[in-house]
Scaffold this active site. Structure first.
Site, PDB file in Angstrom:
ATOM      1  N   GLU A   1     -28.052  -3.855 -15.377  1.00 53.18           N
ATOM      2  CA  GLU A   1     -26.673  -3.952 -14.890  1.00 53.18           C
ATOM      3  C   GLU A   1     -26.503  -4.901 -13.699  1.00 53.18           C
ATOM      4  O   GLU A   1     -26.182  -4.456 -12.580  1.00 53.18           O
ATOM      5  CB  GLU A   1     -26.154  -2.554 -14.547  1.00 53.18           C
ATOM      6  CG  GLU A   1     -26.170  -1.597 -15.729  1.00 53.18           C
ATOM      7  CD  GLU A   1     -25.646  -0.197 -15.394  1.00 53.18           C
ATOM      8  OE1 GLU A   1     -25.415   0.092 -14.209  1.00 53.18           O
ATOM      9  OE2 GLU A   1     -25.473   0.602 -16.325  1.00 53.18           O
TER      10      GLU A   1
ATOM     11  N   GLU B   1     -28.270   2.477 -22.310  1.00 51.62           N
ATOM     12  CA  GLU B   1     -27.787   3.634 -21.548  1.00 51.62           C
ATOM     13  C   GLU B   1     -26.465   4.089 -22.140  1.00 51.62           C
ATOM     14  O   GLU B   1     -25.613   3.259 -22.495  1.00 51.62           O
ATOM     15  CB  GLU B   1     -27.535   3.309 -20.067  1.00 51.62           C
ATOM     16  CG  GLU B   1     -28.761   3.224 -19.213  1.00 51.62           C
ATOM     17  CD  GLU B   1     -28.430   2.964 -17.748  1.00 51.62           C
ATOM     18  OE1 GLU B   1     -27.359   3.389 -17.271  1.00 51.62           O
ATOM     19  OE2 GLU B   1     -29.270   2.314 -17.088  1.00 51.62           O
TER      20      GLU B   1
HETATM   21  O1  IFM Z   1     -27.165   6.395 -12.864  1.00 50.76           O
HETATM   22  C1  IFM Z   1     -26.636   5.188 -13.315  1.00 50.76           C
HETATM   23  C2  IFM Z   1     -27.740   4.223 -13.674  1.00 50.76           C
HETATM   24  O2  IFM Z   1     -28.606   4.015 -12.606  1.00 50.76           O
HETATM   25  C3  IFM Z   1     -27.168   2.900 -14.088  1.00 50.76           C
HETATM   26  N1  IFM Z   1     -26.163   3.061 -15.097  1.00 50.76           N
HETATM   27  C4  IFM Z   1     -25.151   4.059 -14.894  1.00 50.76           C
HETATM   28  C5  IFM Z   1     -25.772   5.384 -14.532  1.00 50.76           C
HETATM   29  C6  IFM Z   1     -24.683   6.445 -14.310  1.00 50.76           C
HETATM   30  O3  IFM Z   1     -23.826   6.058 -13.281  1.00 50.76           O
END
Ligand code: IFM
Length: 453
Positions: free
Chosen positions: A176, A362
């Site tokens: 990210e 994710e």
């Molecule tokens: O916890 C975070 C993660 O570190 C990165 N993506 C989003 C998740 C939830 O906010």
């Protein structure tokens, strides 16, 4: 509006390809703890969390899930769930204690043991090299805004891929970059807590450049490596059908999605956004864009929620604003629940960028978990969120998007950055006083789904 109803179990593992990757994701700072052990040096998150007011519950990742010691138990949970892959990140401050110093063998040994532990349990290790925990000594020299950090990242990548590459075949350079750049340097809610648009864009450029320059290093060290990057991407809707809102959505998309996808797929930064950025535009060296556009083996998509965008002439530079869409289902974080947004996003990525292979690296939700008298956590909403997003992913595959795997966020409740321990995303509940782990209903559902053949 919260939808409480249960979702029927009408999705089967066999609806997906036999070689589909089923995993969970975690990240080092959020779970490891042990911040002063094994030669680890300070990270920007240690420093940021120590400043009062930065973390909502005043906590830090100093202990987190104590995964540094408890990783065998945590990998056992992954095996029990029936995962065939596990995505984790490497803490850079465990590997290098300064610029130009020799690598820290204790740090590399820790990850090497953990990789062996994964393989012993049938979990294919997926490494993320950077999940936000920059060494503080690099921040003191300007952090990601300093081009020298790109070289330091390439050296870090080299050390880790040499050491783990005999067993780790799947590599993600960054998690990210939008969050690294914007939360860290524009809105300042993440470490290092800066608030400057120009800095954020320069950080963004260097993060992408470090990605591009690391990919060939990984491939040289690990000839059979598959390399990608994990982007946080959003499906967008205009607040109304007015042309003003549609145009605003396009501008917002420019920084949220296209700013990353366009350069990674060889189109450079979007010209419309560059123009709006004016003097804040990053310094770019002649060969940078070619380096960033290095061909990838896959694109990692982190999907959580869509955004609704409105025209706002006063909100510079994009003259747009994200609004809270009324009457929609939300998680405890306030994030809109929209599985159909995931399907639409995946179709859009496929149509506009042809990334070849996509992994959902994710996807997950936070709700206020309740521990029942018998100790069970019946997180029906998280379970439904999971099921509905798997349906959405299957729909996207049905529409021709080449999704080859799914990683739930997250294996464990953990340190949720500026929210501290107030937000739980785990399929496994962690009691942060006792460190006891309890697989939640959502995790039990995932286990049953994965074990149903
Ligand atoms: O916890 C975070 C993660 O570190 C990165 N993506 C989003 C998740 C939830 O906010």
């Amino acid at each position: 509006m919260t939808i409480q109803t249960d979702t029927p179990f009408n999705l089967k593992r066999r609806d997906f390809a036999n070689d589909f990757v089923w995993g969970c994701s975690t990240s080092a700072y959020q779970i490891e703890g042990a911040i002063a052990e094994g030669g680890r040096v300070e990270s920007i998150w240690d420093k940021f969390a120590a400043q009062p007011g930065n973390i909502r519950d005043g906590s830090s990742g100093a202990q987190a899930c104590d995964h540094y010691r408890r990783w065998p138990e945590d990998l056992d949970i992954g095996k029990e769930l029936g995962l065939n892959a596990y995505r984790f990140s490497i803490s850079w401050p465990r590997i290098f204690s300064g610029v130009g110093t020799s690598q820290n063998e204790a740090g590399l040994d820790f990850y090497s043991r953990m990789v062996d532990g994964m393989l012993e349990r049938g979990l294919d290790p997926w490494v993320t090299l950077y999940h936000w925990d920059l060494p503080q000594y690099l921040q003191e020299q300007g952090g990601w805004a300093n081009r020298a950090t790109v070289d330091a990242f390439v050296a870090f990548t080299d050390a880790v891929s040499r050491r783990l590459g005999d067993r780790v075949k799947n590599w993600i350079t960054h998690n990210e970059p939008w969050c690294t750049a914007m939360h860290g340097n524009l809105d300042g809610v993440h470490a290092p807590g800066l608030k400057d648009f120009g800095t954020a864009l320069q950080v963004c450029h260097h993060v992408l450049l470090s990605h591009g320059l690391s990919v060939p290093v990984i491939r040289a060290n690990v000839p059979d490596a598959k390399v990608g990057i994990a982007l946080s991407l959003h499906h967008l809707r205009p607040a109304t059908e007015s042309q003003d809102d549609i145009d605003a959505m396009f501008r917002h998309d420019g920084l949220r999605n296209r700013w990353f996808l366009d350069p990674l797929y060889g189109r450079g930064y979007p010209a419309d956004v560059l123009q709006l950025c004016g003097d804040a535009a990053p310094v770019i060296h002649p060969a940078d864009m070619d380096a960033i556009a290095v061909p990838l083996d896959f694109l990692g998509v982190n999907y959580y929620f869509p955004e609704v965008v409105k025209n706002d002439p006063d909100n510079l530079p994009l003259r747009s604003r994200v609004i809270a869409f009324p009457d929609c289902e939300r998680t405890a974080f306030g994030w809109e629940v929209s599985p159909e947004g995931m399907t639409a996003l995946l179709q859009r990525i496929q149509r506009d960028y042809h990334p070849g292979i996509i992994y959902i690296t994710e996807n997950g939700s936070t709700y206020d978990d309740v521990v029942n008298e018998d100790g069970a956590i019946d997180d029906v909403q998280r379970k439904n969120y999971l099921i509905r997003h798997l349906h959405a992913m299957r729909d996207a595959i049905g529409h021709g998007v080449n999704v080859k795997g799914y990683f739930a966020w997250s294996l464990l409740d953990n340190f949720e950055w500026a929210e501290g321990y107030l937000r739980r995303f785990g399929l496994t509940y962690v009691n942060f006083q006792t460190q006891k782990r309890t697989v939640k209903l959502s995790g039990r559902w995932y286990r049953d789904f994965l074990n149903h053949r």
